[in-house]
Structures are given as C-alpha cells and as structure tokens.
Design an enzyme around this catalytic site. Structure first.
Site, PDB file in Angstrom:
ATOM      1  N   ASP A  80     -75.732 -37.048 -59.489  1.00 23.41           N
ATOM      2  CA  ASP A  80     -74.444 -36.377 -58.837  1.00 23.41           C
ATOM      3  C   ASP A  80     -73.645 -37.285 -57.935  1.00 23.41           C
ATOM      4  O   ASP A  80     -74.790 -38.001 -57.162  1.00 23.41           O
ATOM      5  CB  ASP A  80     -74.550 -35.006 -58.603  1.00 23.41           C
ATOM      6  CG  ASP A  80     -75.780 -34.860 -57.734  1.00 23.41           C
ATOM      7  OD1 ASP A  80     -76.765 -35.408 -57.833  1.00 23.41           O
ATOM      8  OD2 ASP A  80     -75.625 -33.873 -56.757  1.00 23.41           O
ATOM      9  N   GLU A 138     -77.960 -32.640 -57.533  1.00 23.29           N
ATOM     10  CA  GLU A 138     -79.216 -32.614 -56.562  1.00 23.29           C
ATOM     11  C   GLU A 138     -78.450 -32.146 -55.283  1.00 23.29           C
ATOM     12  O   GLU A 138     -79.250 -31.541 -54.378  1.00 23.29           O
ATOM     13  CB  GLU A 138     -79.935 -33.877 -56.383  1.00 23.29           C
ATOM     14  CG  GLU A 138     -81.173 -33.859 -55.592  1.00 23.29           C
ATOM     15  CD  GLU A 138     -80.804 -34.166 -54.252  1.00 23.29           C
ATOM     16  OE1 GLU A 138     -81.593 -33.666 -53.389  1.00 23.29           O
ATOM     17  OE2 GLU A 138     -79.638 -34.677 -53.627  1.00 23.29           O
ATOM     18  N   GLU A 139     -77.359 -32.634 -55.070  1.00 18.67           N
ATOM     19  CA  GLU A 139     -76.756 -32.332 -53.694  1.00 18.67           C
ATOM     20  C   GLU A 139     -76.217 -31.059 -53.172  1.00 18.67           C
ATOM     21  O   GLU A 139     -76.021 -30.764 -51.981  1.00 18.67           O
ATOM     22  CB  GLU A 139     -75.315 -33.233 -53.675  1.00 18.67           C
ATOM     23  CG  GLU A 139     -75.903 -34.933 -53.713  1.00 18.67           C
ATOM     24  CD  GLU A 139     -76.585 -35.453 -52.554  1.00 18.67           C
ATOM     25  OE1 GLU A 139     -76.710 -34.763 -51.612  1.00 18.67           O
ATOM     26  OE2 GLU A 139     -76.876 -36.580 -52.576  1.00 18.67           O
ATOM     27  N   ARG A 177     -95.938 -41.225 -49.117  1.00 17.15           N
ATOM     28  CA  ARG A 177     -96.532 -40.219 -48.281  1.00 17.15           C
ATOM     29  C   ARG A 177     -97.118 -39.135 -48.974  1.00 17.15           C
ATOM     30  O   ARG A 177     -96.250 -38.492 -49.722  1.00 17.15           O
ATOM     31  CB  ARG A 177     -95.558 -39.793 -47.233  1.00 17.15           C
ATOM     32  CG  ARG A 177     -96.112 -38.921 -46.107  1.00 17.15           C
ATOM     33  CD  ARG A 177     -95.197 -38.442 -45.059  1.00 17.15           C
ATOM     34  NE  ARG A 177     -95.878 -37.758 -44.068  1.00 17.15           N
ATOM     35  CZ  ARG A 177     -96.460 -38.122 -42.920  1.00 17.15           C
ATOM     36  NH1 ARG A 177     -96.518 -39.476 -42.511  1.00 17.15           N
ATOM     37  NH2 ARG A 177     -97.026 -37.610 -41.951  1.00 17.15           N
ATOM     38  N   HIS A 364     -74.985 -40.730 -47.220  1.00 15.27           N
ATOM     39  CA  HIS A 364     -73.785 -39.584 -47.004  1.00 15.27           C
ATOM     40  C   HIS A 364     -72.733 -40.063 -46.015  1.00 15.27           C
ATOM     41  O   HIS A 364     -71.913 -39.475 -45.388  1.00 15.27           O
ATOM     42  CB  HIS A 364     -74.099 -38.194 -46.431  1.00 15.27           C
ATOM     43  CG  HIS A 364     -75.123 -37.660 -47.607  1.00 15.27           C
ATOM     44  ND1 HIS A 364     -75.321 -36.223 -47.515  1.00 15.27           N
ATOM     45  CD2 HIS A 364     -76.065 -38.134 -48.344  1.00 15.27           C
ATOM     46  CE1 HIS A 364     -76.232 -36.083 -48.457  1.00 15.27           C
ATOM     47  NE2 HIS A 364     -76.555 -36.971 -49.181  1.00 15.27           N
TER      48      HIS A 364
END
Length: 393
Positions: A80, A138-139, A177, A364
């Site tokens: 998306d 996802e956003e 990580r 973004h």
C-alpha cells in the site's frame, strides 16, 4: 543453490526495477487497493504455484510447494501507499494525485515478485513450502496483517521473515536486531466538555481550553517521570481543536495524539497514566471528559533464536551484492509485521537504501526515494535464508 539464486536474481534486476517503477507510478491507499493486488495475481499466472486472492480483504497469498516433505517458511511484502503528494520530480512519479509510495512498499513488492518467481524455478532444489504474503494496508490501522492472519495465511507456517528498505541505513548492507526492534503504536482522542462564557467573566464558566492545555503539558511528564529511563516511549499530541472567538471562553475542545512504545508493557503504562491525568482534569477543572485509547499495532519483537539464525545465514552465504550484515538500533516507527511476530517466531530485517547521490529524505516525505540496488540486496538476503531453511527435510 545460493550462487544459482544470486545469478538468477542479478539477471532479473532490470525487471525488478521496472516493476518497482510501474508500481510507483500507480500507488493505492490502504484498504483501497484494487489494481495492485490484480497486478500481483496476474504476475503469477502460468507459474507453478497456488495463488489465493482476497485474503484478508485485498491480500494475495502464494504457495510454492516443492512436493517434498519439509518445513514451511513465510516471506512477507506490503504494497500500500500513503496520502502524500509526491514532489520527487522522478520520471516515474505517481500518476495518482495525492497518493505516493513514500515508504518503499513498491520496492518490497518488486523484489518479492522476482524472488518468488526465482524460487518457483528452483523448487526442485529444496524441500517443504514457501508461503509468499503480499499484504495490503500496512500504513493504516488495524493494518492488513490482522485480516490475512484471520483468513489463515499462517496455517502450517513455522516462521515468518520480512524485510524493509530503509533510507536511514547504508546501501549494500543488511541490518538486523534481536528482540524489541520497532515501537508499537496507539491512538488517543480526548474530548473535554466545559462551560462556555464571556472572556471578561471567566469565573462564570469552565474553560475547556485551559483544561486541554493542562493535559498537553502534564502528558509530557509521563515519559520523563513515569517511565523507567531505560524504556522507550513517546507521547505526541498532534491535534488540538480549540479554535473559536478571541473573547469567548471555549466550552469544548478535542485533542488527538499518538503513543509509541518499544514494549507493550510500556504502552500500557502510558495508557494508565493518561487515564489518570484525564480523571484529574475532571476534578480540577470541573469538566467532563471522553477519552478513547486505541491499541493499533503492538511492538515488533524479533525472535532471538530465529533472528540469530537469519543473520548468521546471510553472513555465511557470501552474497555478491551484500557488503555487510550489521546489528542496528531499535527503530522508532511502527510496523504491523508485529502481528505475525506475535503469532509465530519471526524476524524483520532491513536493507540499506540511502540514495548515493543528492539529499536523503526520510520515509513518508514528499521527496522520498531509494537506492534501487537495495531491492536486489533484500532479494538475495531473504532468498538465501529461504533456501538454507528448506535445504533439509
């Protein structure tokens, strides 16, 4: 096998770039994706795999079955875009007004399509199955991952691996990580109902703006005074709807804010503290408060054992386009990959994507762009893990 994989991916790099640029030109907002999932499904036509569409609304699930018994690993890419007006000046800039791939999901889909195609070609060389998760939304909360999980995308899967291109990381390198790696995200909304009045006579009113201002300043003490200094938390108030007449005491205001925390326990501590502040406002200012707190995405936790395996496998694979594998700091943004990691031992890694020329813009941003080599790096890294993981029964 890995050398064969790398050679095939390198031979297809131009196609990978072409796919990314096509998707970049035709971005679609979360939960409104129609052309993108159709493009993805069409890509797999006549390929030796199983394709399920409309998984979790607009998602696409692809199953690559080797025909041999073994484990199952899922690999995920989102597709998306964001409600941002692009300002990059790229020849392949967005053609959809006010919509832009400003986070790299076009790159994720492009590398995943080419990687999946290559794994289909090589499936007689491994055992078990690969589940490719092409995820929408996802956003935007509640996120596309939840719906796909509810529709059974993880049934029979042992582990999930995801990768994200990152412009704040050096190109050519893969980063990882273990344990807490990205913050969880929550949303809150506070409506304060006071009693309006004339600006000259504040004693006859209950000023909602004053109560709201007290909330803003007091909320900022939560991180500094309520959290352990070694915990990560952020409270941001991004909207304060207090506009009115200059000489009129406002009777009602609405505030909206954002909470980030590196653990779910920290998020819960912040929520409790905000609730206490709201209760105090009602008593102190004689106002009525309506407080909403929505837990959008949990904190993203990388399974330590699987993460160690992923990092070691990539390091030992001697991949042609991976210049290094490094442990990184925790990342402040949130990711709905966290839902997969809640369900199964999973790992989310990063491919450095800082452009080597010009200014580097954050995700973004209207001028966001990536080093497109990061897609090949991601494909090689994820592909190497898949082949190694499925190399034995």
């Amino acid at each position: 096998m890995t050398k064969d994989l790398v050679q095939r991916l390198q031979d297809k790099e131009e196609r990978m770039i072409d796919i990314r640029r096509h998707l970049h030109q035709h971005p679609e907002l979360s939960f409104k994706e129609t052309e993108t999932p159709q493009y993805i499904a069409d890509f797999y036509k006549d390929k030796d795999c199983t394709v399920d569409t409309n998984v979790g609304d607009n998602g696409v699930k692809v199953t690559i079955d080797s025909g041999q018994p073994g484990k199952t690993i899922a690999i995920r890419a989102d597709f998306d875009a964001l409600p941002i007006q692009e300002d990059t000046g790229l020849s392949f800039a967005s053609e959809n007004d006010g919509v832009m791939h400003a986070c790299g999901h076009d790159a994720h889909t492009a590398y995943m399509l080419i990687l999946a195609e290559t794994l289909i070609e090589m499936k007689d060389q491994f055992n078990g199955k690969v589940v490719v998760i092409h995820q929408p939304a996802e956003e935007m909360p509640p996120g596309g991952a939840k719906g796909m999980i509810e529709d059974g995308v993880l049934e029979g899967v042992d582990h999930v691996l995801g990768a994200h291109v990152m412009t704040n990381m050096e190109p050519g390198k893969v980063y990882y990580r273990p344990e807490n790696v990205q913050t969880g995200r929550s949303y809150f909304k506070l409506t304060i109902q006071g009693e309006g009045g004339h600006g000259s006579s504040p004693h006859t009113a209950n000023d909602a703006i004053v109560a709201g201002a007290n909330f803003v300043t007091t909320a900022q003490t939560i991180v500094s005074r309520r959290l352990n200094p070694f915990e990560t938390g952020v409270v941001t108030i991004g909207s304060f709807d207090g506009k009115g007449q200059f000489n009129v005491i406002k009777d009602k205001v609405t505030l909206e804010g954002d909470v980030r925390a590196l653990t779910d326990a920290t998020r819960d501590c912040i929520e409790e503290a905000l609730q206490q502040i709201v209760e105090g406002l009602e008593k102190t200012f004689d106002v009525k408060c309506d407080f909403e707190f929505s837990k959008d995405y949990p904190a993203l936790y990388n399974d330590p054992d699987f993460t160690k395996y992923v990092a070691t496998t990539i390091q030992n694979a001697d991949l042609a386009d991976v210049e290094g594998v490094e442990e990184c700091e925790a990342q402040p943004p949130s990711e709905d990959f966290a839902f997969y990691a809640k369900a199964l031992p999973s790992t989310f890694i990063y491919s450095g994507a800082a452009p080597q020329e010009g200014k580097v813009y954050p995700h973004h941003h209207p001028k966001f762009n990536i080093d497109e080599k990061s897609m090949l790096v991601a494909a090689e890294a994820v592909g190497a893990v898949v082949l190694d993981y499925l190399s034995s029964k």
